[in-house]
Design a protein around this motif. Structure first.
Motif, PDB file in Angstrom:
ATOM      1  N   GLN A 143       0.831  -1.209   0.000  1.00  0.00           N
ATOM      2  CA  GLN A 143       0.000   0.000   0.000  1.00  0.00           C
ATOM      3  C   GLN A 143       0.865   1.258   0.000  1.00  0.00           C
ATOM      4  N   TYR A 144       1.889   1.286   0.846  1.00  0.00           N
ATOM      5  CA  TYR A 144       2.726   2.480   0.937  1.00  0.00           C
ATOM      6  C   TYR A 144       3.627   2.639  -0.283  1.00  0.00           C
ATOM      7  N   ILE A 145       4.103   1.534  -0.824  1.00  0.00           N
ATOM      8  CA  ILE A 145       4.913   1.626  -2.045  1.00  0.00           C
ATOM      9  C   ILE A 145       4.075   2.182  -3.189  1.00  0.00           C
ATOM     10  N   LEU A 146       2.837   1.734  -3.304  1.00  0.00           N
ATOM     11  CA  LEU A 146       1.945   2.261  -4.348  1.00  0.00           C
ATOM     12  C   LEU A 146       1.662   3.742  -4.125  1.00  0.00           C
ATOM     13  N   GLU A 147       1.565   4.145  -2.861  1.00  0.00           N
ATOM     14  CA  GLU A 147       1.335   5.562  -2.550  1.00  0.00           C
ATOM     15  C   GLU A 147       2.499   6.413  -3.035  1.00  0.00           C
ATOM     16  N   VAL A 148       3.722   5.901  -2.858  1.00  0.00           N
ATOM     17  CA  VAL A 148       4.900   6.625  -3.327  1.00  0.00           C
ATOM     18  C   VAL A 148       4.991   6.588  -4.847  1.00  0.00           C
ATOM     19  N   LEU A 149       4.679   5.456  -5.457  1.00  0.00           N
ATOM     20  CA  LEU A 149       4.718   5.349  -6.918  1.00  0.00           C
ATOM     21  C   LEU A 149       3.712   6.284  -7.574  1.00  0.00           C
ATOM     22  N   ALA A 150       2.646   6.609  -6.857  1.00  0.00           N
ATOM     23  CA  ALA A 150       1.632   7.511  -7.415  1.00  0.00           C
ATOM     24  C   ALA A 150       2.163   8.916  -7.618  1.00  0.00           C
ATOM     25  N   TYR A 187       5.032   9.516  -9.008  1.00  0.00           N
ATOM     26  CA  TYR A 187       5.916   9.489 -10.177  1.00  0.00           C
ATOM     27  C   TYR A 187       5.156   9.936 -11.417  1.00  0.00           C
ATOM     28  N   ARG A 188       5.754  10.832 -12.183  1.00  0.00           N
ATOM     29  CA  ARG A 188       5.120  11.356 -13.397  1.00  0.00           C
ATOM     30  C   ARG A 188       6.036  11.094 -14.596  1.00  0.00           C
ATOM     31  N   PRO A 189       5.851   9.979 -15.296  1.00  0.00           N
ATOM     32  CA  PRO A 189       6.688   9.698 -16.468  1.00  0.00           C
ATOM     33  C   PRO A 189       6.410  10.684 -17.591  1.00  0.00           C
ATOM     34  N   GLN A 190       7.435  10.993 -18.349  1.00  0.00           N
ATOM     35  CA  GLN A 190       7.297  11.951 -19.442  1.00  0.00           C
ATOM     36  C   GLN A 190       7.005  11.270 -20.777  1.00  0.00           C
ATOM     37  N   GLU A 230       5.795   5.249 -23.332  1.00  0.00           N
ATOM     38  CA  GLU A 230       6.294   3.892 -23.080  1.00  0.00           C
ATOM     39  C   GLU A 230       6.545   3.656 -21.598  1.00  0.00           C
ATOM     40  N   ALA A 231       7.130   4.640 -20.912  1.00  0.00           N
ATOM     41  CA  ALA A 231       7.404   4.500 -19.479  1.00  0.00           C
ATOM     42  C   ALA A 231       6.109   4.428 -18.680  1.00  0.00           C
ATOM     43  N   ALA A 232       5.104   5.227 -19.074  1.00  0.00           N
ATOM     44  CA  ALA A 232       3.824   5.217 -18.369  1.00  0.00           C
ATOM     45  C   ALA A 232       3.133   3.861 -18.514  1.00  0.00           C
ATOM     46  N   GLU A 233       3.127   3.325 -19.725  1.00  0.00           N
ATOM     47  CA  GLU A 233       2.467   2.046 -19.943  1.00  0.00           C
ATOM     48  C   GLU A 233       3.215   0.902 -19.280  1.00  0.00           C
ATOM     49  N   GLU A 234       4.542   1.013 -19.208  1.00  0.00           N
ATOM     50  CA  GLU A 234       5.324   0.006 -18.496  1.00  0.00           C
ATOM     51  C   GLU A 234       4.991   0.011 -17.013  1.00  0.00           C
ATOM     52  N   LEU A 235       4.857   1.195 -16.439  1.00  0.00           N
ATOM     53  CA  LEU A 235       4.488   1.302 -15.025  1.00  0.00           C
ATOM     54  C   LEU A 235       3.123   0.681 -14.780  1.00  0.00           C
ATOM     55  N   VAL A 236       2.168   0.979 -15.640  1.00  0.00           N
ATOM     56  CA  VAL A 236       0.820   0.436 -15.465  1.00  0.00           C
ATOM     57  C   VAL A 236       0.819  -1.083 -15.579  1.00  0.00           C
ATOM     58  N   SER A 237       1.553  -1.605 -16.548  1.00  0.00           N
ATOM     59  CA  SER A 237       1.577  -3.053 -16.753  1.00  0.00           C
ATOM     60  C   SER A 237       2.151  -3.797 -15.553  1.00  0.00           C
ATOM     61  N   ARG A 238       3.041  -3.164 -14.799  1.00  0.00           N
ATOM     62  CA  ARG A 238       3.646  -3.817 -13.645  1.00  0.00           C
ATOM     63  C   ARG A 238       2.849  -3.602 -12.360  1.00  0.00           C
ATOM     64  N   ILE A 268      -5.088   1.472  -8.386  1.00  0.00           N
ATOM     65  CA  ILE A 268      -5.937   2.314  -9.238  1.00  0.00           C
ATOM     66  C   ILE A 268      -5.429   3.747  -9.255  1.00  0.00           C
ATOM     67  N   LYS A 269      -4.959   4.222  -8.099  1.00  0.00           N
ATOM     68  CA  LYS A 269      -4.440   5.595  -8.023  1.00  0.00           C
ATOM     69  C   LYS A 269      -3.215   5.773  -8.907  1.00  0.00           C
ATOM     70  N   VAL A 270      -2.305   4.786  -8.891  1.00  0.00           N
ATOM     71  CA  VAL A 270      -1.112   4.861  -9.736  1.00  0.00           C
ATOM     72  C   VAL A 270      -1.510   4.905 -11.209  1.00  0.00           C
ATOM     73  N   ILE A 271      -2.439   4.020 -11.606  1.00  0.00           N
ATOM     74  CA  ILE A 271      -2.874   3.977 -13.010  1.00  0.00           C
ATOM     75  C   ILE A 271      -3.551   5.279 -13.415  1.00  0.00           C
ATOM     76  N   ALA A 272      -4.405   5.810 -12.531  1.00  0.00           N
ATOM     77  CA  ALA A 272      -5.124   7.044 -12.852  1.00  0.00           C
ATOM     78  C   ALA A 272      -4.171   8.224 -13.035  1.00  0.00           C
ATOM     79  N   ASN A 273      -3.086   8.253 -12.268  1.00  0.00           N
ATOM     80  CA  ASN A 273      -2.161   9.383 -12.338  1.00  0.00           C
ATOM     81  C   ASN A 273      -1.321   9.405 -13.603  1.00  0.00           C
ATOM     82  N   VAL A 274      -1.161   8.263 -14.270  1.00  0.00           N
ATOM     83  CA  VAL A 274      -0.357   8.225 -15.503  1.00  0.00           C
ATOM     84  C   VAL A 274      -1.205   7.947 -16.731  1.00  0.00           C
ATOM     85  N   ALA A 275      -2.530   7.880 -16.565  1.00  0.00           N
ATOM     86  CA  ALA A 275      -3.401   7.523 -17.692  1.00  0.00           C
ATOM     87  C   ALA A 275      -3.317   8.541 -18.828  1.00  0.00           C
TER      88      ALA A 275
END
Length: 573
Positions: free
Chosen positions: A237-244, A246-249, A252-260, A277-284
């Motif tokens: 939970q906390y790792i996902l909170e920190v990953l949220a 992250y703002r890839p530019q 390819e990096a955004a989709e890689e993050l979502v896939s993992r 869901i929060k991580v995916i929403a932030n890079v969608a």
């Protein structure tokens, strides 16, 4: 009966005696017991020392002063017995809160234990020092904390991560001045999942409460993603909170993050699912539209699963779906039944589901939602049913095709439950503002006595409809005249509504309404003590005295009103 009670008490007494545990230490303090404790603490036998410290801690729990034994207890901190050491540290913690000036006496023991060969002792010493929260002790904790960050044992490093959080909350300036944020980043990149998870929790707190934000970097993200599956659910939970954060530019990096991260949506812990869901929403916004559509279906499935969780989880879920709809507009559109209100839902969940249904409804699903609202009208919860009435009006405004059905449902509700008449009047007013052809005022007055309501908001709504459509209501003039005759006995909002209604009727029939208007203006300007009502009456009077004409007066009174939407209706008090 008394014999049975005595027998049960005796049996309970024997049971407690066999398994007394720590209860035997909470007896009444005897005379001379302090001297006895002093002898036991200075004994060479560990069991006697351990028993004495337990009795002392029990005395602290019961509010007794045992500070005179502080030196004797602190000396036992050098023991190699781990249980006794933990008891000594517990005593020091309690005494440090009560007598902070004595906490310095134990610092030397802590510093020695920070270099102990046992990782349990090293971690215990670091944790206890940072829990004392005494400013004089704090400066001695900095160096042991730095060593704990790079300790060879993961238990000590995990304890150091939590210690950094305690230091941050105790003295934020010291945390930044001593560059402990860099030490926290070391732990965030630690190869041990437990250490990394604890560090992620502290990073989330630092970012939330601190003046500076620890920005996520690509190399940290990759290491944390590798450890994500190995962490326990709270670490994830906390790792996902920190990953949220992250703002890839790049796409390819955004989709890689979502896939993992997307595999976390299948987790049994709702917090982990919502974190994913929060991580995916932030890079969608950086992802390809086709990929977003695929993510939407996975998120949709995860939400459907969470919708059958406990009431608290469902409440949080409903709150978050409102935000998710901004990013994923098609989410849950075809699964409204997952948020139908259940009879055993708490009121706060029922209300959130009601608002969510209104937001998700479409012209194709509106008939089914109306059937649901019909069922809800039989609820015993008065607050919920009143909200159902307001939501029916909002639904009519949002979906034009079902507006007549909503109007009919309101009439059915007031016939079934007369106590809902005030809410129905207000709802009918909101509907007629957009659909004048659906005026329900006449049947409400004839069949249900709407003109006799006493609720302030209902009276305001009734008078507004009379002012707009008085000609279409039988005896409409007479009903409004009753309010005019008792004008000063009503609430301020009702007085304003009467004034506006009379002005509107005057604009339609100047000759007929001239005496009534003069009477109302004179009454308000002479008798009203409310500046809002009185000043509005003076404003109208001055406009009329300037001879601007009925057409100009109509343009001023009616003006340019914005279109009525269901969102603005929900925002109204």
């Amino acid at each position: 009966m008394e014999a049975l009670i005595r027998k049960a008490e005796e049996k309970l007494r024997k049971t407690l005696k066999r398994g007394a545990g720590g209860t035997k230490y909470f007896g009444t303090m005897r005379r001379g017991e302090t001297a006895e404790l002093h002898q036991d603490l200075n004994s060479s036998e560990v069991p006697r020392q351990r028993s004495a410290v337990k009795r002392i801690i029990a005395s602290i729990t019961m509010g007794r002063d045992v500070s005179m034994l502080f030196v004797d207890v602190v000396k036992l901190g050098q023991t190699t017995n781990l249980e006794l050491k933990k008891l000594v540290y517990l005593y020091i913690l309690n005494m440090a809160r009560l007598q902070p000036d004595k906490a310095l006496l134990a610092v030397n023991t802590f510093l020695q234990d920070c270099s102990n060969t046992s990782p349990l002792v090293r971690g215990l010493a670091v944790r206890t020092m940072l829990c004392i929260r005494v400013d004089d002790v704090l400066e001695y904790t900095l160096e042991p904390l730095r060593r704990a960050v790079v300790d060879s044992d993961p238990y000590v490093r995990k304890t150091a991560a939590i210690g950094l959080g305690k230091l941050f909350h105790h003295n934020m300036d010291l945390f930044y001045d001593q560059k402990f944020a860099n030490e926290l980043i070391k732990l965030l990149k630690d190869p041990n999942p437990s250490v990394s998870g604890n560090a992620a929790a502290i990073v989330a707190e630092v970012n939330d409460y601190g003046p500076l934000v620890i920005e996520m970097k690509v190399e940290w993200m990759n290491r944390m993603l590798l450890q994500l599956a190995e962490c326990n659910e709270w670490g994830q939970q906390y790792i996902l909170e920190v990953l949220a954060t992250y703002r890839p530019q790049e796409q390819e990096a955004a989709e890689e993050l979502v896939s993992r991260v997307i595999s976390r949506l299948n987790h049994t812990n709702p917090a982990v699912v919502m974190g994913g869901i929060k991580v995916i929403a932030n890079v969608a916004n950086k992802c390809d539209p086709n990929s977003v559509e695929r993510f939407t279906s996975r998120i949709n499935s995860a939400i459907l699963t969470l919708a059958h969780s406990d009431a608290e989880t469902v409440f949080v879920l409903c709150k978050n779906i409102h935000a998710l709809l901004v990013i994923f507009p098609n989410i849950m559109r075809s699964n409204l039944d997952a948020f139908y209100v259940r009879f055993n839902d708490p009121t706060y969940v029922k209300l959130e589901k009601l608002y969510l249904l209104l937001k998700l409804v479409t012209p194709s699903t509106a008939p089914d939602v109306i059937k649901e609202f019909t069922e809800y009208s039989t609820e015993v919860d008065q607050r919920f049913v009143e909200e159902v009435v307001r939501t029916i009006a909002s639904l009519a405004i949002k979906v034009e095709s079902v507006a007549p059905e909503c109007a009919d449902l309101l009439m059915q509700l007031v016939e079934l439950r007369p106590e809902l008449l005030p809410e129905v009047i207000t709802a009918a007013k909101n509907i007629v503002r957009k659909y004048p052809e659906l005026l329900l005022l006449d049947p409400l007055i004839k069949d249900f006595g709407a003109d006799n309501v006493v609720e302030e908001e209902a009276k305001v709504s009734l008078i507004w409809m009379l002012g707009e459509y008085c000609d279409y209501v039988e005896n409409g003039d007479a009903i409004l005249q009753r309010f005019i005759d008792s004008l000063m006995s009503h609430e301020t909002s009702v007085q304003l509504a009467v004034l506006s209604a009379v002005i509107k009727m005057f604009i339609r029939e100047p000759q007929k309404m001239q005496p009534t208007l003069n009477s109302v203006l004179e009454t308000i300007t002479q008798q009203s003590t409310d500046p809002d009502v009185r000043d509005r009456a003076f404003a109208y009077w001055r406009l009329l005295s300037k001879g601007i004409g009925v057409s100009s007066m109509k343009a001023i009174v009616h003006g340019q009103t914005p279109p009525l939407t269901w969102t603005t209706l929900l925002a109204m008090p």
